[in-house]
Design a protein around this motif. Structure first.
Motif, PDB file in Angstrom:
ATOM      1  N   ILE A 269       0.835  -1.251   0.135  1.00  0.00           N
ATOM      2  CA  ILE A 269      -0.079   0.170   0.022  1.00  0.00           C
ATOM      3  C   ILE A 269       0.870   1.291  -0.005  1.00  0.00           C
ATOM      4  N   ASP A 270       2.005   0.953   0.407  1.00  0.00           N
ATOM      5  CA  ASP A 270       2.925   2.231   0.574  1.00  0.00           C
ATOM      6  C   ASP A 270       3.293   2.791  -0.830  1.00  0.00           C
ATOM      7  N   ILE A 271       3.838   1.633  -1.381  1.00  0.00           N
ATOM      8  CA  ILE A 271       4.138   2.100  -2.871  1.00  0.00           C
ATOM      9  C   ILE A 271       3.079   2.577  -3.684  1.00  0.00           C
ATOM     10  N   VAL A 272       1.928   1.903  -3.649  1.00  0.00           N
ATOM     11  CA  VAL A 272       0.667   2.266  -4.307  1.00  0.00           C
ATOM     12  C   VAL A 272       0.250   3.578  -4.069  1.00  0.00           C
ATOM     13  N   LEU A 273       0.345   4.111  -2.746  1.00  0.00           N
ATOM     14  CA  LEU A 273      -0.207   5.457  -2.428  1.00  0.00           C
ATOM     15  C   LEU A 273       1.200   6.561  -2.913  1.00  0.00           C
ATOM     16  N   GLU A 274       2.191   6.198  -2.981  1.00  0.00           N
ATOM     17  CA  GLU A 274       3.258   7.043  -3.485  1.00  0.00           C
ATOM     18  C   GLU A 274       3.003   7.172  -5.101  1.00  0.00           C
ATOM     19  N   VAL A 275       2.936   6.077  -5.742  1.00  0.00           N
ATOM     20  CA  VAL A 275       2.822   6.202  -7.189  1.00  0.00           C
ATOM     21  C   VAL A 275       1.603   7.096  -7.505  1.00  0.00           C
ATOM     22  N   ILE A 276       0.414   7.063  -6.763  1.00  0.00           N
ATOM     23  CA  ILE A 276      -0.618   7.968  -7.296  1.00  0.00           C
ATOM     24  C   ILE A 276      -0.756   9.254  -6.698  1.00  0.00           C
ATOM     25  N   GLU A 277       0.248   9.470  -5.944  1.00  0.00           N
ATOM     26  CA  GLU A 277       0.580  10.919  -5.429  1.00  0.00           C
ATOM     27  C   GLU A 277      -0.524  11.159  -4.482  1.00  0.00           C
ATOM     28  N   ILE A 278      -1.094  10.219  -3.603  1.00  0.00           N
ATOM     29  CA  ILE A 278      -2.113  10.606  -2.716  1.00  0.00           C
ATOM     30  C   ILE A 278      -1.983  11.712  -1.806  1.00  0.00           C
ATOM     31  N   GLU A 279      -0.931  12.021  -1.284  1.00  0.00           N
ATOM     32  CA  GLU A 279      -0.481  13.191  -0.320  1.00  0.00           C
ATOM     33  C   GLU A 279      -0.759  14.401  -1.016  1.00  0.00           C
ATOM     34  N   LYS A 280      -0.529  14.503  -2.353  1.00  0.00           N
ATOM     35  CA  LYS A 280      -0.663  15.959  -3.060  1.00  0.00           C
ATOM     36  C   LYS A 280      -2.100  16.226  -3.082  1.00  0.00           C
ATOM     37  N   GLU A 281      -2.747  15.147  -3.274  1.00  0.00           N
ATOM     38  CA  GLU A 281      -4.302  15.528  -3.459  1.00  0.00           C
ATOM     39  C   GLU A 281      -4.810  15.519  -2.197  1.00  0.00           C
ATOM     40  N   LEU A 282      -4.482  15.214  -1.063  1.00  0.00           N
ATOM     41  CA  LEU A 282      -5.054  15.385   0.318  1.00  0.00           C
ATOM     42  C   LEU A 282      -4.919  16.621   0.456  1.00  0.00           C
ATOM     43  N   GLN A 283      -3.907  17.695   0.120  1.00  0.00           N
ATOM     44  CA  GLN A 283      -3.776  18.844   0.504  1.00  0.00           C
ATOM     45  C   GLN A 283      -4.708  19.649   0.173  1.00  0.00           C
ATOM     46  N   ARG A 284      -5.779  19.432  -0.621  1.00  0.00           N
ATOM     47  CA  ARG A 284      -6.894  20.196  -1.163  1.00  0.00           C
ATOM     48  C   ARG A 284      -8.038  19.430  -0.917  1.00  0.00           C
ATOM     49  N   ALA A 285      -8.103  18.423  -0.104  1.00  0.00           N
ATOM     50  CA  ALA A 285      -9.349  17.462   0.055  1.00  0.00           C
ATOM     51  C   ALA A 285      -9.972  18.030   1.333  1.00  0.00           C
ATOM     52  N   ASP A 286     -11.320  17.732   1.417  1.00  0.00           N
ATOM     53  CA  ASP A 286     -12.128  18.057   2.763  1.00  0.00           C
ATOM     54  C   ASP A 286     -12.717  16.718   3.180  1.00  0.00           C
ATOM     55  N   LEU A 287     -12.638  15.615   2.475  1.00  0.00           N
ATOM     56  CA  LEU A 287     -13.139  14.479   2.884  1.00  0.00           C
ATOM     57  C   LEU A 287     -12.399  13.254   1.956  1.00  0.00           C
ATOM     58  N   VAL A 288     -12.240  12.013   2.598  1.00  0.00           N
ATOM     59  CA  VAL A 288     -11.896  10.985   1.901  1.00  0.00           C
ATOM     60  C   VAL A 288     -12.524   9.755   2.306  1.00  0.00           C
ATOM     61  N   ILE A 289     -13.153   9.107   1.213  1.00  0.00           N
ATOM     62  CA  ILE A 289     -13.947   7.920   1.401  1.00  0.00           C
ATOM     63  C   ILE A 289     -12.974   6.603   0.917  1.00  0.00           C
ATOM     64  N   THR A 290     -12.757   5.721   1.792  1.00  0.00           N
ATOM     65  CA  THR A 290     -12.135   4.515   1.344  1.00  0.00           C
ATOM     66  C   THR A 290     -12.930   3.367   1.620  1.00  0.00           C
ATOM     67  N   GLY A 291     -12.407   2.138   1.305  1.00  0.00           N
ATOM     68  CA  GLY A 291     -13.345   0.879   1.695  1.00  0.00           C
ATOM     69  C   GLY A 291     -12.572  -0.164   0.964  1.00  0.00           C
ATOM     70  N   GLU A 292     -13.225  -1.525   1.530  1.00  0.00           N
ATOM     71  CA  GLU A 292     -12.705  -2.751   1.356  1.00  0.00           C
ATOM     72  C   GLU A 292     -13.892  -3.799   1.319  1.00  0.00           C
ATOM     73  N   GLY A 293     -13.657  -5.008   1.089  1.00  0.00           N
ATOM     74  CA  GLY A 293     -14.445  -6.136   0.948  1.00  0.00           C
ATOM     75  C   GLY A 293     -14.763  -6.380   2.620  1.00  0.00           C
ATOM     76  N   LYS A 294     -13.803  -6.549   3.407  1.00  0.00           N
ATOM     77  CA  LYS A 294     -14.033  -6.981   4.916  1.00  0.00           C
ATOM     78  C   LYS A 294     -13.237  -5.850   5.837  1.00  0.00           C
ATOM     79  N   THR A 295     -13.743  -5.312   6.798  1.00  0.00           N
ATOM     80  CA  THR A 295     -12.736  -4.494   7.517  1.00  0.00           C
ATOM     81  C   THR A 295     -12.477  -5.285   8.910  1.00  0.00           C
ATOM     82  N   ASP A 296     -11.753  -5.423   9.490  1.00  0.00           N
ATOM     83  CA  ASP A 296     -11.505  -6.051  10.856  1.00  0.00           C
ATOM     84  C   ASP A 296     -10.067  -5.921  11.263  1.00  0.00           C
ATOM     85  N   LYS A 297      -9.769  -6.502  12.214  1.00  0.00           N
ATOM     86  CA  LYS A 297      -8.301  -6.151  12.914  1.00  0.00           C
ATOM     87  C   LYS A 297      -7.102  -6.306  11.863  1.00  0.00           C
ATOM     88  N   GLN A 298      -7.213  -7.341  11.015  1.00  0.00           N
ATOM     89  CA  GLN A 298      -6.201  -7.331   9.936  1.00  0.00           C
ATOM     90  C   GLN A 298      -6.050  -6.326   9.001  1.00  0.00           C
TER      91      GLN A 298
END
Length: 375
Positions: A269-298
């Motif tokens: 996930i570190d590699i992917v987030l670097e490649v798509i430059e998400i931190e640059k996009e976060l500088q101008r965001a008000d909200l982020v929506i993420t998701g996955e099939g199952k969310t738990d301790k893993q």
């Protein structure tokens, strides 16, 4: 309102771009004036090529390579929008889904096709390779991959070893003279989300061998073979891969990439987030929506929502997680930048029923969540 949509796939149901599209519909139904940017994610496993190629406006390719048991397979890979970075999933060439369950054989399965994909990327002029190594059917320590790129593995008679992990028991000499010279100028980034060593009770054979068809006697043979392989690498190349965290990933492919390609093992996930430059996009965001099939301790062990939450937390951007289901431990994400988690299930139903209407369920859940958020 600037909203970033950065979901992983809902495995077995929707790809991450499709999840992003469903979330976008829900957002726009509730907040039509919002400015929405979809940034599909993957964590180095299935969907990594799709997410990164689409996310960077790159190009997809199909290449015929050798499958785990020597059969011909068509593997999809990509080149990112920069024109020089290849992204490859080893599972496309050497993965479990390519072998029928009754034919699984880690004693003979090879990563040769993965090496062929790396060579193809070099032929296309790539100088950087991002390699996701989840989902392997192999236990050969990456020897097959290295063979495809010019390394020779010889027995005491000077004969090349046959494919597969078992033959490494007879390894006597490693010849590196013919390794593709282009690799000297190529950066190899390995998306690796496990920390297993190569050998021993927590090693590649013991932990992951059973899912690849290894019976208890096979596991002992494979572990012994990988230990001998690692000792030969240490003795002849002066590289110690035995206890390196992640060297046991993908049946030891992690170790092989370290030894022969000077690969850098990093959380996917570190590699992917670097490649798509998400931190640059976060500088101008008000909200982020993420998701996955199952969310738990893993999820807290380096999965996509966790990576998004941690980065958004640094800039104090709120994050909402939309999931197929929530299970024990999901509440721990509150400590890691995710303010709220929601399951898309709207009534009791079977898994099959839910998976058949995932897009609708995501859209409706997000619409309801955003209606509340507006308040």
């Amino acid at each position: 309102m600037q909203i970033i949509l950065a979901p992983d796939s809902f495995k077995g149901s929707l790809s991450s771009p499709d999840v992003g599209a469903a979330i976008k519909k829900g957002v726009e139904a509730a907040v039509p004036e919002a400015s929405v940017k979809v940034m599909p994610l993957a964590d180095g496993g299935e969907g990594t090529v799709d997410a990164l190629v689409r996310g960077t406006n790159g190009s997809f390719f199909k290449t015929a390579v050798q499958g785990p048991l020597g059969e011909r397979v068509e593997a999809t890979w990509g080149i990112l929008g920069d024109g020089k970075t290849a992204v490859i999933e080893m599972a496309e060439a050497s993965g479990l889904p390519l072998v029928e369950k009754n034919r699984l054989n880690p004693l003979q399965a090879s990563t040769y096709g993965t090496g062929q994909l790396i060579e193809t990327a070099l032929d296309h002029g790539c100088t950087k390779v991002i390699l996701g190594i989840g989902g392997s059917a192999t236990n050969d320590g990456g020897a097959g991959m290295a063979s495809a790129l010019g390394i020779q593995f010889l027995d005491k008679n000077g004969e090349e070893l046959p494919a597969g992990g078992e033959s490494l028991l007879y390894l006597d000499q490693i010849v590196t003279d013919n390794l593709d010279p282009r690799l000297q100028q190529t950066e190899i980034m390995v998306a690796c989300d496990v920390t297993n060593p190569l050998c021993g009770p927590n090693g590649a054979s013991e932990i992951y061998g059973p899912q690849k068809g290894a019976a208890p006697d096979m596991i002992k043979t494979l572990d012994k073979a990988l230990l001998h392989y690692a000792n030969m690498i240490k003795e002849q190349l002066s590289i110690n891969i035995i206890d390196v965290p992640g060297s046991g990933a993908a049946g030891g492919l992690g170790g092989g990439l370290l030894a022969f390609l000077n690969g850098e093992l990093r959380p996917g996930i570190d590699i992917v987030l670097e490649v798509i430059e998400i931190e640059k996009e976060l500088q101008r965001a008000d909200l982020v929506i993420t998701g996955e099939g199952k969310t738990d301790k893993q999820t807290t062990f380096g999965k996509a929502p966790m990576g998004v939450g941690q980065r958004a937390q640094r800039t104090r951007i709120p994050v909402i997680c939309i999931s197929g289901s929530l299970a024990h431990g999901y509440e721990q994400l509150e400590k890691h930048g995710i303010q709220a988690c929601f399951s898309i299930l709207d009534e009791p139903k079977t898994l099959e029923e839910a998976m058949n209407e995932t897009d609708r369920l995501i859209e409706e859940t997000v619409r309801n969540v955003m209606n509340v958020y507006r308040l």
